[in-house]
Each structure stands twice: as C-alpha cells, then as structure tokens.
Design an enzyme around this catalytic site. Structure first.
Site, short mmCIF file in Angstrom:
data_model
loop_
_atom_site.label_atom_id
_atom_site.label_comp_id
_atom_site.label_asym_id
_atom_site.label_seq_id
_atom_site.Cartn_x
_atom_site.Cartn_y
_atom_site.Cartn_z
N GLY A 68 0.91 -1.12 -0.10
CA GLY A 68 0.05 0.02 -0.06
C GLY A 68 0.79 1.18 0.20
O GLY A 68 1.63 1.49 1.09
N GLY A 83 -2.42 7.52 -2.27
CA GLY A 83 -2.67 8.23 -3.40
C GLY A 83 -3.51 7.72 -4.41
O GLY A 83 -3.93 8.53 -5.42
N TYR A 84 -3.97 6.69 -4.22
CA TYR A 84 -5.03 5.66 -5.15
C TYR A 84 -4.53 5.96 -6.71
O TYR A 84 -3.47 5.83 -6.80
CB TYR A 84 -6.39 6.62 -4.93
CG TYR A 84 -7.12 6.29 -3.64
CD1 TYR A 84 -7.57 4.98 -3.47
CD2 TYR A 84 -7.00 7.27 -2.56
CE1 TYR A 84 -8.04 4.74 -2.24
CE2 TYR A 84 -7.32 6.81 -1.35
CZ TYR A 84 -7.85 5.66 -1.24
OH TYR A 84 -8.36 5.27 0.18
N ASP A 132 -0.93 -6.74 -6.99
CA ASP A 132 -1.98 -7.07 -6.28
C ASP A 132 -1.61 -7.85 -5.13
O ASP A 132 -1.15 -9.09 -4.97
CB ASP A 132 -3.17 -7.90 -7.04
CG ASP A 132 -4.48 -7.87 -6.59
OD1 ASP A 132 -4.46 -7.96 -5.10
OD2 ASP A 132 -5.27 -8.05 -7.20
N HIS A 150 -6.72 -3.89 3.35
CA HIS A 150 -7.22 -3.95 4.53
C HIS A 150 -8.66 -4.94 4.35
O HIS A 150 -9.37 -5.16 5.26
CB HIS A 150 -7.70 -2.86 5.50
CG HIS A 150 -6.47 -1.77 5.31
ND1 HIS A 150 -5.24 -2.08 5.92
CD2 HIS A 150 -6.69 -0.51 4.90
CE1 HIS A 150 -4.66 -1.10 5.87
NE2 HIS A 150 -5.17 -0.20 5.20
#
Length: 430
Positions: free
Chosen positions: A217, A220-221, A265, A291
């Site tokens: 992770g 900032g998407y 991923d 999460h």
C-alpha cells in the site's frame, strides 16, 4: 488507509496487473545495498565497491542522501544557497553541488559561486552516511565559506550557515521522532492513526541494520504522483535500509534513491512470492494495503515465510476485521476468515507445544516460526523466530487431579524431602 489491491465492486475482487520484471532502478538499489554493506568492512573492500559502481555515481548518491536527511524546509523558502562538495578519492577530487531554492537540486560538477565548500574523503563520507554506528567514525570535513570578507556577499554566506549545518547532520546518527516524520512526509501513521509510538518501540533495535523493508500500500489511489509518505518516512528512519512499496496502481513516479515501487496485487500470492524471492530475505513487512480480510490473510501466507528470523510482520487497520464491507464481522469474532479471527488462531499455534494430547495439533511452519505477537489498537506486530522451546516436564499433570491423587503426590514429595535431609550434604572423601 491506502489502496493496494484491485477495487472491490459489489463484494467482488477485481484483479490488477502485476509488475514482475526487474528494471534498471532495481540495479541501482543493488549498487546502494553493496555500498551499505561495504561501509562496515575494510577500507580496501569499500574502495573496490566504489570503483565498481563508479566514483562519480557513488559521490552523487551520497550527496543525495545528505540532502534527503536534511530538513531544509526553512531554507527552501529563503534565497537560493549553493553548497559545493569536494570529495577526494583515488588521487582525484570529485565535485558536486547542491542548490536550494524553490526545490533542492543536486548537480554534478563544480559550482560557479558557492556559498560554502565542504571537503572530505569519499571513503569517510560513505562510512559516515551508510556505515553502522561503530564504524561510522570519520575525519571532520573542512568547510570553506566563500565571500565572508565581501560585504556584498555576506547575506548569502550567512544564509549558507544553517544549510551546511543541516546537511552535515546527516553524517551522524540523529534522534528521529517518527510522529514528526509521519507528519512531514504526509503519512497517516500519526494523526489519523497513532501507530508511531508502537513502531518506535519495536523498530528502534533494527535501525542500525542494512534492512529490506516491504510496505503493501503506497497511497494516493490512481494519482501516479500522490502517496509514498510512509515509504519516505521509513527511508529516513532506517538510514541503511532499502524500502519497497507495492500498490495496485502504477507509482513509478515516486521512486527515489533507496525507495522502489512495484505494481501488483496483494491478493495474488504468486506475485508476492515472486517479489519476495527477488528482493528478499525481508526484515520488515508492513501490510497497509486494501485491509480486505481475505487479502490480509493471503498476503500473510505468501510473505511471512520470507521474513528473516528476528524480523517483524505488521498488519495495520485491523478495525476492518469488524466491518462487513471488508469481509469482517462484529458478531463472528472467532471466524478465521476475518483478519482478527485469523490472528487469534495464530496465537493457538504460538502455543502449539502445549496442546493436549500432543497429537491433537500438528504444528504448521507458521506455528514453528511465530515467536511472539503484540496487539495494539487496530495494529498487530508479529515476531519471526524459532518457536520450539519445548513443553513443560511430563510429571506436571495435564488434567485435573482428584483429592486422593493430590494427597498422594504431596506425601511422595514430603518423603523425598525427608530422605534428602537425612542424607545430609555431600561429603568430600578425597
């Protein structure tokens, strides 16, 4: 929270492509790792590593590292300051300079009008920047202030004083406040969450080691230039560490010295396993990804085997274990498909040698290597190590004894004590 895996649309996981192929930036990281390791060794070994990587490339990397460790925020808003470095190596002098202003810029070559020149040996600089504390001693740099006798240049010279002071702080180990670092770099580990005190406690003993840190992770998407605050925080905290970040979105723009980003991923165990085999062994894993409970469990299964003994595996934001939208439940608290339910199951494995009868539980690889577990609000920190201490002696009863059995055991113990008392202390018959 930060985005790592594919989005979950209507409860369905959407896979994203992964980046499994090595690239030139990983080669740069390997050169930095070689320099970090050699900084603890003999001078001849360090010099050979520098020659192999290239003296100019090494000098640039070390000056960049000093700039990254310095807090130049106040000076960046002031007038531009130029600091030149003269680095001696193999009979030559390498010149690099740093320009502060709207943005700090490192440039190779001499500066036209530097405010100050810092001269030191390249080997000493490498040891001070990347060596362990017991090997980081170095000859003091020689500082020349340019124009200090010229009233017209005095203002620019005075502006160079604090810049040089901040740069040279990077030559010595400095106390670091993780909460302050979190705020400075835009990480949510303090403020939205309050993890930094726990991290400081558990990570402090590892700070001086040449670590590999992997965070799931980046943040900032979908914005390729957003996020990376935690990666920069870890880079500053672990001054000898390489920091890897994984995200479902392409974050190549956030790469910098000692920080490498990979697109992938966390729900794909094959991707994580391949990544761990390429960059590992790993000292610290921090799961700050999707999460989503299934993703948390899948990532642990793939990565925990690649954590070194004495390393740590961290899972953040465990509140989602109680949220149905993330595969959690506030009713099925022991459900092993939720993150906390899974972790509670690991605790039974932590005590695998105490199960009765001994054949009731066949220990897994995780049972044998989970050496400790620490739980805080929304945070779990797991110790990797050897978990095979052995159980208590067989004469300690594993079942509830009757009153008669207890009386008999007490009587036997008293008789044994009386016999030992009558025998007295051992005599020397020599």
């Amino acid at each position: 929270m930060t985005a790592l895996t594919g989005q979950h649309e209507n409860g369905r996981h959407v896979n994203s492509p992964s980046d499994r192929d090595p690239d030139p930036h990983e080669s740069d990281l390997r050169r930095i790792r070689a320099l970090i390791l050699a900084a603890d060794g003999p001078e001849e070994q360090l010099a050979a590593v520098i020659r192999s990587a290239g003296a100019e490339r090494t000098a640039a990397a070390l000056v960049d590292e000093l700039a990254g460790r310095a807090d130049l925020s106040e000076q960046l808003a002031a007038a531009a300051v130029v600091v030149e470095f003269e680095l001696a190596f193999d009979g030559q002098v390498l010149r690099h300079h740093l320009l502060t202003g709207p943005k700090a810029e490192h440039r190779a070559g001499p500066a036209e009008e530097p405010g100050a020149t810092v001269a030191l040996d390249l080997l000493d600089l490498a040891r001070a920047v990347f060596g362990a504390r017991h090997t980081a001693g170095h000859r003091a740099p020689v500082i020349t202030w340019h124009g200090i006798e010229d009233p017209a240049r005095l203002v620019s010279v005075l502006a160079a004083f604090p810049v040089v002071q901040q740069l040279l702080r990077g030559l010595a180990e400095q106390p670091v406040d993780l909460a302050e670092l979190s705020l400075r770099h835009g990480s949510d580990k303090w403020g939205l969450h309050y993890y930094t005190d726990h991290y400081a406690r558990h990570f402090a003993p590892l700070r001086d080691r040449p670590l590999t840190v992997l965070e799931l992770g980046i943040g900032g998407y979908a914005d390729p230039a957003a996020g990376g605050g935690s990666l920069r925080m870890w880079k500053r905290f672990f001054r000898r560490g390489l920091v890897y970040g994984v995200d479902v979105y392409d974050k190549t723009a956030l790469r910098e010295q000692r920080i490498h980003t990979v697109r992938g991923d966390q729900a794909d165990p094959a991707f994580l396993t391949a990544l761990a085999e390429r960059i590992g062994p790993i000292d610290i894993v921090i799961d700050d990804g999707s999460h989503h409970c299934p993703d948390v469990i899948a990532a642990f299964g793939a990565l925990f085997p690649h954590v070194v003994p004495g390393g740590l595996y961290v899972i953040e934001d465990l509140q989602t274990s109680y949220w149905p939208g993330f595969g959690g439940s506030s009713e099925r608290l022991g459900d092993p498909t939720t993150s906390m339910g899974f972790l509670k199951q690991l605790l039974d494995g932590l005590n695998h040698e105490e199960h009765e009868p001994t054949t009731a539980h066949r220990p897994s690889g995780t049972d044998r290597t989970l050496a400790g577990a620490h739980f805080y609000h929304n945070l779990a920190i797991l110790d990797k190590g050897r978990n095979e201490e052995g159980t208590l002696p067989a004469w300690i009863p594993r079942r509830e004894l009757s009153a008669e059995e207890i009386a008999a055991a007490r009587q036997a113990a008293e008789q044994q004590f009386e016999q030992q008392s009558e025998a007295g202390p051992d005599q020397d018959h020599s």
